[in-house]
Write a protein that holds these residues in place. Structure first.
Motif, PDB file in Angstrom:
ATOM      1  N   PHE A   1      12.459   0.180   4.137  1.00  0.00           N
ATOM      2  CA  PHE A   1      13.911   0.204   3.901  1.00  0.00           C
ATOM      3  C   PHE A   1      14.639   0.846   4.864  1.00  0.00           C
ATOM      4  O   PHE A   1      14.314   1.887   5.355  1.00  0.00           O
ATOM      5  CB  PHE A   1      14.150   0.781   2.386  1.00  0.00           C
ATOM      6  N   ARG A   2      15.614   0.455   5.616  1.00  0.00           N
ATOM      7  CA  ARG A   2      16.388   0.816   6.596  1.00  0.00           C
ATOM      8  C   ARG A   2      17.815   0.388   6.460  1.00  0.00           C
ATOM      9  O   ARG A   2      18.082  -0.618   5.802  1.00  0.00           O
ATOM     10  CB  ARG A   2      15.985   0.042   8.121  1.00  0.00           C
ATOM     11  N   TYR A   3      18.726   1.131   6.920  1.00  0.00           N
ATOM     12  CA  TYR A   3      20.196   0.832   6.615  1.00  0.00           C
ATOM     13  C   TYR A   3      20.973   1.407   7.597  1.00  0.00           C
ATOM     14  O   TYR A   3      20.709   2.122   8.564  1.00  0.00           O
ATOM     15  CB  TYR A   3      20.359   1.579   5.316  1.00  0.00           C
ATOM     16  N   ASP A   4      22.199   0.673   7.678  1.00  0.00           N
ATOM     17  CA  ASP A   4      23.322   1.092   8.730  1.00  0.00           C
ATOM     18  C   ASP A   4      23.765   2.359   8.544  1.00  0.00           C
ATOM     19  O   ASP A   4      24.185   2.705   7.400  1.00  0.00           O
ATOM     20  CB  ASP A   4      24.418  -0.119   8.625  1.00  0.00           C
ATOM     21  N   ASP A   5      23.997   3.055   9.667  1.00  0.00           N
ATOM     22  CA  ASP A   5      24.667   4.401   9.644  1.00  0.00           C
ATOM     23  C   ASP A   5      26.143   4.093   9.023  1.00  0.00           C
ATOM     24  O   ASP A   5      26.914   3.062   8.992  1.00  0.00           O
ATOM     25  CB  ASP A   5      24.928   4.976  10.858  1.00  0.00           C
TER      26      ASP A   5
ATOM     27  N   SER B   1       0.732  -1.088   0.015  1.00  0.00           N
ATOM     28  CA  SER B   1      -0.284   0.206   0.124  1.00  0.00           C
ATOM     29  C   SER B   1       0.954   1.200  -0.016  1.00  0.00           C
ATOM     30  O   SER B   1       0.511   2.184  -0.509  1.00  0.00           O
ATOM     31  CB  SER B   1      -0.790  -0.008   1.143  1.00  0.00           C
ATOM     32  N   ALA B   2       1.907   1.000   0.642  1.00  0.00           N
ATOM     33  CA  ALA B   2       2.918   2.378   0.734  1.00  0.00           C
ATOM     34  C   ALA B   2       4.420   1.639   0.965  1.00  0.00           C
ATOM     35  O   ALA B   2       4.500   0.668   1.441  1.00  0.00           O
ATOM     36  CB  ALA B   2       2.327   3.158   1.709  1.00  0.00           C
ATOM     37  N   ALA B   3       5.186   2.650   0.876  1.00  0.00           N
ATOM     38  CA  ALA B   3       6.762   2.208   1.183  1.00  0.00           C
ATOM     39  C   ALA B   3       7.580   3.442   2.121  1.00  0.00           C
ATOM     40  O   ALA B   3       7.135   4.545   1.804  1.00  0.00           O
ATOM     41  CB  ALA B   3       7.583   1.915   0.048  1.00  0.00           C
ATOM     42  N   VAL B   4       8.085   3.035   3.147  1.00  0.00           N
ATOM     43  CA  VAL B   4       8.493   4.279   3.860  1.00  0.00           C
ATOM     44  C   VAL B   4      10.085   3.765   4.278  1.00  0.00           C
ATOM     45  O   VAL B   4      10.587   2.982   4.002  1.00  0.00           O
ATOM     46  CB  VAL B   4       8.091   4.069   5.353  1.00  0.00           C
ATOM     47  N   LEU B   5      10.916   5.063   4.390  1.00  0.00           N
ATOM     48  CA  LEU B   5      12.297   5.027   4.781  1.00  0.00           C
ATOM     49  C   LEU B   5      12.285   5.194   6.235  1.00  0.00           C
ATOM     50  O   LEU B   5      11.803   5.992   6.719  1.00  0.00           O
ATOM     51  CB  LEU B   5      13.015   6.082   3.954  1.00  0.00           C
ATOM     52  N   LEU B   6      13.161   4.090   6.895  1.00  0.00           N
ATOM     53  CA  LEU B   6      13.293   4.251   8.396  1.00  0.00           C
ATOM     54  C   LEU B   6      14.509   5.130   8.746  1.00  0.00           C
ATOM     55  O   LEU B   6      15.636   4.413   8.338  1.00  0.00           O
ATOM     56  CB  LEU B   6      12.890   3.011   8.848  1.00  0.00           C
ATOM     57  N   LEU B   7      14.384   6.037   9.545  1.00  0.00           N
ATOM     58  CA  LEU B   7      15.678   6.982  10.020  1.00  0.00           C
ATOM     59  C   LEU B   7      15.650   6.998  11.198  1.00  0.00           C
ATOM     60  O   LEU B   7      14.911   7.407  11.836  1.00  0.00           O
ATOM     61  CB  LEU B   7      15.651   8.131   9.213  1.00  0.00           C
TER      62      LEU B   7
ATOM     63  N   TYR C   1       8.537   9.049   4.954  1.00  0.00           N
ATOM     64  CA  TYR C   1       9.423   8.856   5.892  1.00  0.00           C
ATOM     65  C   TYR C   1       9.105   8.520   7.290  1.00  0.00           C
ATOM     66  O   TYR C   1       8.037   9.294   7.801  1.00  0.00           O
ATOM     67  CB  TYR C   1      10.286  10.185   6.075  1.00  0.00           C
ATOM     68  N   ILE C   2       9.773   7.684   8.012  1.00  0.00           N
ATOM     69  CA  ILE C   2       9.293   7.457   9.233  1.00  0.00           C
ATOM     70  C   ILE C   2      10.806   7.675  10.101  1.00  0.00           C
ATOM     71  O   ILE C   2      11.649   6.886   9.684  1.00  0.00           O
ATOM     72  CB  ILE C   2       8.810   6.214   9.698  1.00  0.00           C
ATOM     73  N   GLY C   3      10.891   8.746  10.850  1.00  0.00           N
ATOM     74  CA  GLY C   3      12.129   9.164  11.535  1.00  0.00           C
ATOM     75  C   GLY C   3      11.874   9.152  13.130  1.00  0.00           C
ATOM     76  O   GLY C   3      10.869   9.755  13.531  1.00  0.00           O
TER      77      GLY C   3
END
Length: 354
Positions: A102-106, A63-69, A147-149
């Motif tokens: 989508f989430r990523y390593d710093d 339904s939607a896509a988010v970037l996790l920060l 965005y989800i931060g």
């Protein structure tokens, strides 16, 4: 004696069988609600690759896509602390509701290249822009991206959406709205208030901490490093900085930490203008037990700066969106649960309404 089981016993066995079948299929279904793909993309520095995980619903339409920060500090893609993996829990909960993430390593953490302390806040913003662009390319048939931060990650979400990669919505968790040095001074006062120091010691530490923060945020000079080192080697040098795992213990290393591009940019953190320009749907969530930032003051400022934002204040929730007792950072890793399931559902329902 009747060799056949009674009707009541037979009925009980049938009920037990149905119950165990229900549990089996629930477990089976939950294990197939999402699929994870490990991926690598280029950061804003073409010589540095960042590694992340794309989590997509496997049994539901996306339904939607988010970037996790994530929060400030060197953080892996799962936002791991002790046995907790806050963002892994969030990603799985979102996938169960048809939302990809989508989430990523710093930089310099996990599988990502680079050095974390050498990356400023602006570097993190540009990395987030690259990550959002990557997400849009990977899931190019999704209609809405957001965005989800959390904490600093919420600020990075606002700045990224404002400067380079716009989105359909934002979810801001424990967002610090006030300028960095102002929020740090407020944080020190709150942490001291809940500490075991005597009233006299609290006054001494607060005075030294305010002196330190003024010095740390001052212009570079020959004496700046020397004066910061003196404070770190002093009577209260061990408690001037918050007790986070990534903060060094040695006074010299602490001084290097304070003078790093990352920490210096934290002092100048300011998202107010970017937030005031934003017109996209925004949900801001604060926990009333948050000791890292002032949840009441920041929630009030969000409403003043961004009247269209929906602001929710949650009872019994700490800075990491975790059900807590006290809210102290020292408590985070000791709590039995990670990211609150109620807040996962709140976020999911809000996104699905968009």
């Amino acid at each position: 004696m009747n060799k056949y089981p009674s009707f009541r016993l037979l009925k009980l066995q049938i009920v037990k069988s149905i119950f165990f079948l229900f549990i089996f299929f629930a477990i089976l279904q939950s294990s197939f609600t999402q699929a994870n793909s490990e991926m690598v993309f280029l950061s804003s520095d073409p010589n540095i690759e960042l590694a992340g995980t794309l989590t997509i619903p496997e049994t539901l339409e996306i339904s939607a896509a988010v970037l996790l920060l994530p929060v400030a500090g060197p953080t892996d893609k799962d936002l791991s602390l002790g046995n907790h993996k806050y963002y892994k829990v969030l990603a799985e909960g979102l996938a169960a509701n048809g939302i990809a993430s989508f989430r990523y390593d710093d930089r310099g953490v996990g599988q990502s290249q680079g050095e974390f302390l050498q990356a400023s806040l602006e570097d993190r913003v540009q990395d987030a822009c690259k990550a959002m662009k990557f997400l849009k390319k990977e899931l190019n048939d999704v209609e809405d991206y957001g965005y989800i931060g959390m904490s600093e990650g919420a600020g990075v979400s606002i700045l990224s959406s404002d400067r380079c990669e716009s989105a359909a919505f934002m979810v801001l968790l424990s967002l610090p709205v006030r300028q960095g040095d102002v929020e740090m001074k407020s944080q020190m006062k709150r942490l001291l208030a809940s500490s075991f120091f005597t009233d006299e010691q609290k006054l001494e530490i607060e005075k030294e901490a305010m002196k330190f923060l003024d010095l740390a945020s001052s212009e570079d000079s020959e004496s700046k490093r020397k004066n910061i080192l003196e404070i770190m080697e002093g009577k209260y040098g061990s408690v001037i900085l918050p007790p986070y795992q990534f903060v060094p213990k040695d006074p010299v290393e602490k001084t290097d930490f304070v003078l790093s591009p990352w920490y210096q940019s934290q002092l100048n953190y300011n998202i107010q203008e970017a937030l005031s320009r934003s017109s996209i749907p925004t949900l801001s969530i604060y926990g009333n037990l948050d000791q890292a930032i002032d949840p009441i003051a920041n929630a009030k400022q969000v409403k003043e700066i961004s009247p269209q934002s929906e602001v929710r204040q949650m009872e019994g929730i700490n800075h990491l969106m975790q059900e807590a007792n006290l809210g102290s950072p020292m408590e985070y890793a000791l709590l039995p649960t990670s990211f609150s399931k109620d807040i996962v559902q709140l976020i999911s329902k809000w996104i699905l309404k968009m």
